[in-house]
Scaffold this active site. Sequence first.
Site, PDB file in Angstrom:
ATOM      1  N   VAL A   1       0.076   8.366   5.096  1.00 50.34           N
ATOM      2  CA  VAL A   1      -0.702   9.507   5.567  1.00 50.34           C
ATOM      3  C   VAL A   1       0.167  10.427   6.422  1.00 50.34           C
ATOM      4  CG1 VAL A   1      -2.725  10.212   6.908  1.00 50.34           C
ATOM      5  CG2 VAL A   1      -2.806   8.126   5.536  1.00 50.34           C
ATOM      6  N   GLU A   2       0.999   9.839   7.256  1.00 49.63           N
ATOM      7  CA  GLU A   2       1.815  10.614   8.186  1.00 49.63           C
ATOM      8  C   GLU A   2       2.976  11.336   7.513  1.00 49.63           C
ATOM      9  OE1 GLU A   2       1.654  11.451  11.252  1.00 49.63           O
ATOM     10  OE2 GLU A   2       0.057  10.201  12.074  1.00 49.63           O
ATOM     11  N   SER A   3       3.737  10.624   6.681  1.00 46.04           N
ATOM     12  CA  SER A   3       5.021  11.161   6.212  1.00 46.04           C
ATOM     13  C   SER A   3       5.321  10.869   4.756  1.00 46.04           C
ATOM     14  CB  SER A   3       6.146  10.573   7.070  1.00 46.04           C
ATOM     15  OG  SER A   3       6.208   9.154   6.882  1.00 46.04           O
TER      16      SER A   3
END
Length: 472
Positions: A123-125
Amino acid sequence: MNMKLHLALLGALLLTGCQALQTDSDKNNLGSTVNVMSDYRSHATSALDRSESSYPYMWDRIAAEMQLPTPNDPDVIAFRDWYIKHPKYLRTVTERATPFLHLISEEIDKRQMPMELVLLPIVESAYNPNARSHGNAVGLWQFLSVSGQRYGLKQDYWYDGRRDVVSSTQAALDYMAQLNAYFGGDWLNSVAAYNAGEGRIQSAIDINKAKGKSTDFFSLNLPRQTMEYVPRLMALADVIKNAKKYGIDLPKVPNHPYVRLIDTHGQIDLRTAAEQANMSLPELKRLNPGLSRNTTSPKGPNHLLVPVGVADELELALAEMAPQKRMRSDSDLIAVGDDSNVSATGDGSRSQTASSIAVHHKVKRGDTLWTIASAYGVSEKDLMKWNRLTKKKLKSGQVLVVNAPVAAKKAKLAIAKANKSKRYEVRRGDSLTSIAEKFQIKVNDLVRWNGLGHNHLKPGQTLTVRLDDSGV
C-alpha cells in the site's frame, strides 16, 4: 464500480507515499506508549518454533497467519475487485518483495502482530525501497525525514535508514506497536493513524464520542486518502487469504530466508564486497538501498544485507581483509577520518594520504561549514582542525584546506552542486517544518539561511533554500 472510484483506484495504486498525511505534532501525542516496543519484543517468539514445511510458500504462510476479519465495506470490495482484475500488479509487487518477504514476516511474527502488516509496504510503496512520495516520504514504509530520525533512522551523506529494509522495518513496526497501544488494541485505527497521524484519528474518535456514535474506523470522518488506505490493505488481505476462491494464481515464493544481515567490520567498498560474494554491484545495491554511495558509511552502520548462501563466507572474508584492500582508490568517496586511510599529525590535524587529496576551497557567499563538509564528505570538526578555526563563522573569499576523499575535480563538482539554491514563496498553511521536509533540509539551516530568528512565516514571503548534492 462507478467511474470516479475506478479512476481513484488506478491513481492510488500507482502512487506512493501514503504516510505524507502524518504530521510531527501527531507523532508527539504518543506519550507514555513510547516504551511499548520493549513490551512487544519481550513477548517475541522464536521463528524456529514454526516448521517451514507446514507452509512451503510465503503467501500460503502469510494467509494462514492473518488475524483480522475482512470488513464488509464497499471500498474494500471495490479494491478487492481491482486486485482480482489486475493479477499482473500482484506479480510485479511479489517480484520486488521476494528477497524481503520472509525477513519482514519473521519480524512481525516475533512481535506477535497481525500478519496483514506484511502487506502494508504494498500500500505504501508497492514494495519499492527507493520509492519517494510527493511529500518526500521515502522507502518501503514511507518515512518522512523527521519521523525517520525520531524512530532511529540515521540519514546522512552516505546512508539513509529510511531505505534500509531491515532498519526501516524495525522502525515501522516500533511505531505501529506504539499506535496500537495508543488506540487500545484497535488495529484498523492504528493502521489509519500510520497514514494520517494519531492526532487526526483521535480527533475523529473524540467527535464521534461526543455525538454518541461508534468509534470504529469505518464510522470515522477522515480524509479520503486515509478512508481508502485501510480498505486497500484489507482488500489485499482478502485476496491473499482467498486466492483460490478468486481464481488468483499467486507467485510461489519459497518460505525460507533469502537474505541475512552481516557485519562488515568497518567501511567497505561495495564493489569489493560484491566481488567477494560473487555478485554484481547492482545486485548488492538492490539489497542495500539505504547506501547512497558505492561504499558503506565510515561512521556506520557497519552491515550489509546479502544472500544467505554467501553470508557466512563473506562475513569471514571481510573480517580478515587487510585495511588497505577494503577501499579502492577510485571509490566514489573514501572516508577521511578512517584510521586506515589517514594519519594524524602532531598538531591534531590530518595529513594527506593516497586516499585523500588536498583541495583549496574558496568560500563563497552563503557557504557554511556544514554545506562545505557535506559536499566533500568530511566532518565540520575536521574542517575546523585542518584550518585551525576556533569559530564556525566564515568570510567570503576565505580559503579553506580540505583533505578531500575524492579527486579535486569531483570534489569541486560536489561543492558546486551544494551551492545551488532556489527561492521558495511561502504559501498559506506552510510551516518551517513542512518546508524543511519538502526540500529534505534541516529547520535550523532554513532559519539560519534566512535570518528568521523567532519571526513567523507569512504567505507570500520568499525564502532561500540551499539544495544538497542529491539534486532535490
